[in-house]
Scaffold this active site. Sequence first.
Site, PDB file in Angstrom:
ATOM      1  N   GLU A  78       6.407  -5.575   8.573  1.00 28.49           N
ATOM      2  CA  GLU A  78       5.746  -5.014   7.393  1.00 28.49           C
ATOM      3  C   GLU A  78       6.249  -3.606   7.101  1.00 28.49           C
ATOM      4  OE1 GLU A  78       1.681  -5.217   8.542  1.00 28.49           O
ATOM      5  OE2 GLU A  78       1.692  -7.392   8.786  1.00 28.49           O
ATOM      6  N   PRO A  79       7.540  -3.442   6.815  1.00 32.22           N
ATOM      7  CA  PRO A  79       8.060  -2.095   6.518  1.00 32.22           C
ATOM      8  C   PRO A  79       7.540  -1.582   5.186  1.00 32.22           C
ATOM      9  CG  PRO A  79       9.737  -3.742   6.062  1.00 32.22           C
ATOM     10  CD  PRO A  79       8.584  -4.461   6.708  1.00 32.22           C
TER      11      PRO A  79
ATOM     12  N   ASP B  45      -9.120  24.522  -5.908  1.00 31.38           N
ATOM     13  CA  ASP B  45      -9.568  24.386  -4.530  1.00 31.38           C
ATOM     14  C   ASP B  45      -8.693  25.223  -3.602  1.00 31.38           C
ATOM     15  OD1 ASP B  45     -10.439  23.613  -2.027  1.00 31.38           O
ATOM     16  OD2 ASP B  45     -10.467  21.473  -2.502  1.00 31.38           O
TER      17      ASP B  45
ATOM     18  N   TYR C  34      -3.152  13.029   4.542  1.00 27.66           N
ATOM     19  CA  TYR C  34      -3.445  11.675   4.986  1.00 27.66           C
ATOM     20  C   TYR C  34      -2.294  11.000   5.720  1.00 27.66           C
ATOM     21  CZ  TYR C  34      -7.254  12.383   1.690  1.00 27.66           C
ATOM     22  OH  TYR C  34      -8.342  12.895   1.034  1.00 27.66           O
ATOM     23  N   ASP C  35      -1.085  11.518   5.553  1.00 25.19           N
ATOM     24  CA  ASP C  35       0.068  10.866   6.177  1.00 25.19           C
ATOM     25  C   ASP C  35       0.820  11.806   7.112  1.00 25.19           C
ATOM     26  OD1 ASP C  35       1.621   8.501   6.472  1.00 25.19           O
ATOM     27  OD2 ASP C  35       3.184   9.366   5.217  1.00 25.19           O
TER      28      ASP C  35
ATOM     29  N   HIS D 248       0.756  -3.455  15.162  1.00 25.51           N
ATOM     30  CA  HIS D 248       1.282  -2.312  14.415  1.00 25.51           C
ATOM     31  C   HIS D 248       1.294  -1.121  15.368  1.00 25.51           C
ATOM     32  CE1 HIS D 248       2.230   0.509  11.293  1.00 25.51           C
ATOM     33  NE2 HIS D 248       1.993  -0.344  10.320  1.00 25.51           N
TER      34      HIS D 248
ATOM     35  N   SER E 166       2.310   4.010  12.007  1.00 23.32           N
ATOM     36  CA  SER E 166       3.184   4.289  10.872  1.00 23.32           C
ATOM     37  C   SER E 166       4.113   5.453  11.186  1.00 23.32           C
ATOM     38  CB  SER E 166       2.331   4.618   9.635  1.00 23.32           C
ATOM     39  OG  SER E 166       3.143   4.738   8.489  1.00 23.32           O
TER      40      SER E 166
ATOM     41  N   TYR F  37       3.344   6.751   0.469  1.00 23.87           N
ATOM     42  CA  TYR F  37       1.952   7.207   0.535  1.00 23.87           C
ATOM     43  C   TYR F  37       1.747   8.514  -0.231  1.00 23.87           C
ATOM     44  CZ  TYR F  37       1.924   3.656   4.128  1.00 23.87           C
ATOM     45  OH  TYR F  37       2.075   2.450   4.793  1.00 23.87           O
TER      46      TYR F  37
ATOM     47  N   GLY G 132       6.007   0.787  10.902  1.00 25.98           N
ATOM     48  CA  GLY G 132       6.379   1.875  11.797  1.00 25.98           C
ATOM     49  C   GLY G 132       7.809   2.328  11.659  1.00 25.98           C
TER      50      GLY G 132
ATOM     51  N   LYS H 155       0.811  -1.213   0.000  1.00 25.33           N
ATOM     52  CA  LYS H 155       0.000   0.000   0.000  1.00 25.33           C
ATOM     53  C   LYS H 155       0.847   1.267   0.000  1.00 25.33           C
ATOM     54  CE  LYS H 155      -1.606  -1.338   4.003  1.00 25.33           C
ATOM     55  NZ  LYS H 155      -0.535  -2.298   4.434  1.00 25.33           N
TER      56      LYS H 155
END
Length: 461
Positions: free
Chosen positions: A268-269, A351, A322-323, A194, A197, A379, A234, A65
Amino acid sequence: MKIVNAEERVHILDSQSNVWSVIREIAYTNNQEEAFYVCDIGDIVRKHKMWKARLPRVEPYYAVKCNDSLTVLEVLSTLGTGFDCASKAEINKVLSMNVRPDRIIFANPAKPASHIRHAASVGVSRMTFDNETELHKVKKLYPNAEMVIRIRSDAVDAQAQLGMKFGCNPITEAPELLRIARSLGINVIGVSFHVGSGCREPEAFQRAISAARDVFDYASTLGYQFHLLDLGGGYPGGHGTSIDKIAEIINSSLDEYFPDPSIEVIAEPGRFYVCSAYTLACNIHSIRNVIETDPETGNTTNAHTMYYINDGVYGSFNCILYDHQVIVPMPLKDYAGSKYQPSSIWGPTCDGLDQVVENVLLPDMKVGDWIVFEDMGAYTLPVASPFNGFPIPKVHIVAEENIWMLLQDLLPLSDDHFEMLKVPAKKMREESFSDFTLPHFPIRIEIPANDDALFEQYVID
């Protein structure tokens, strides 16, 4: 590695070139106006070498992702990583590279039924859960799945918290879920967590591993023999960050709580592998000067400069929304001696929320100048959209000559996949890769033979 997308041809750097010199070459030739990325494959290779050295017991399962570029996935597959997938589309993308199903963990605790059925049909058996509903779905749709219970153990400080959505309480909820799983005859094989992140509290891993030990011990009272511990994500990956402290705590915690070498430990890096590998270059297409008038003298001054660039929060800079990423703009040109002034940076859409940087000191730049943003690999592109008709930036892949030699020796590539870039190196960024040496770690290459897959171990000397 097979470069299957014509838009992702890999350019080979000579010893005098680097990412910034490539950016200048692209920006100042052929009337370039669109925003673009430069992705350094060598950075990904060096990150893998670092991971294997710092966390020798932990097998990385890359979080698709984070950045699902086929080039990234092919490189990581070649290096021997597994993959953390969250949907059937991600599973299919990884399987399309001839990755074995047992190198995938379906790490989404709340999965649509069709995705569970698909995982069953392609043989991806490892899946996470944190609720009773998921157990009943799996019992009906994939009774032979190997389930991993996800517990909640949040870091106090993380770039993006995940515990409010996923993870059961290891004390009050996990025992009951395991009892239900046992009554349903579901095969639970381990524990995952987890901490969040972009974790900025390394000690969180010690707490989580300790909690996982307690869940292992309780599961044994039910007759389970857990053999998998998933440390989740993370791990920071930007310039100036390090996983050394996290690795130190993980290694000591594994020695204390999971000394048995038969326990398989994975993680899960995501951003660790790709954050610093991607650098984004944006063009200034418009400028607005905000004028301030002195009420006493009537004199006017330029109080603030607004720079409009050709990528924004609906594109690559969605990572701001979002990140929670902190963006650092760097002019591509050398503005030595220029006076710096209060400025802001805005995206190209109509916008008013499309603001990239609210307040920063920048030199007096002109229309057509370029601004560079490092650490843009995590991301960003997977979430980007062409809102208002503005295109998603193209990615230019680069690699040092010795990385190319490594790939050329090991993989079925042709010279058509690559172009030599003879770019003069400049001193704006001291990032010469001429002293880079080939990594000393095994690379697992998947070689199809009939209907099966054979694997050979290569060690690069």
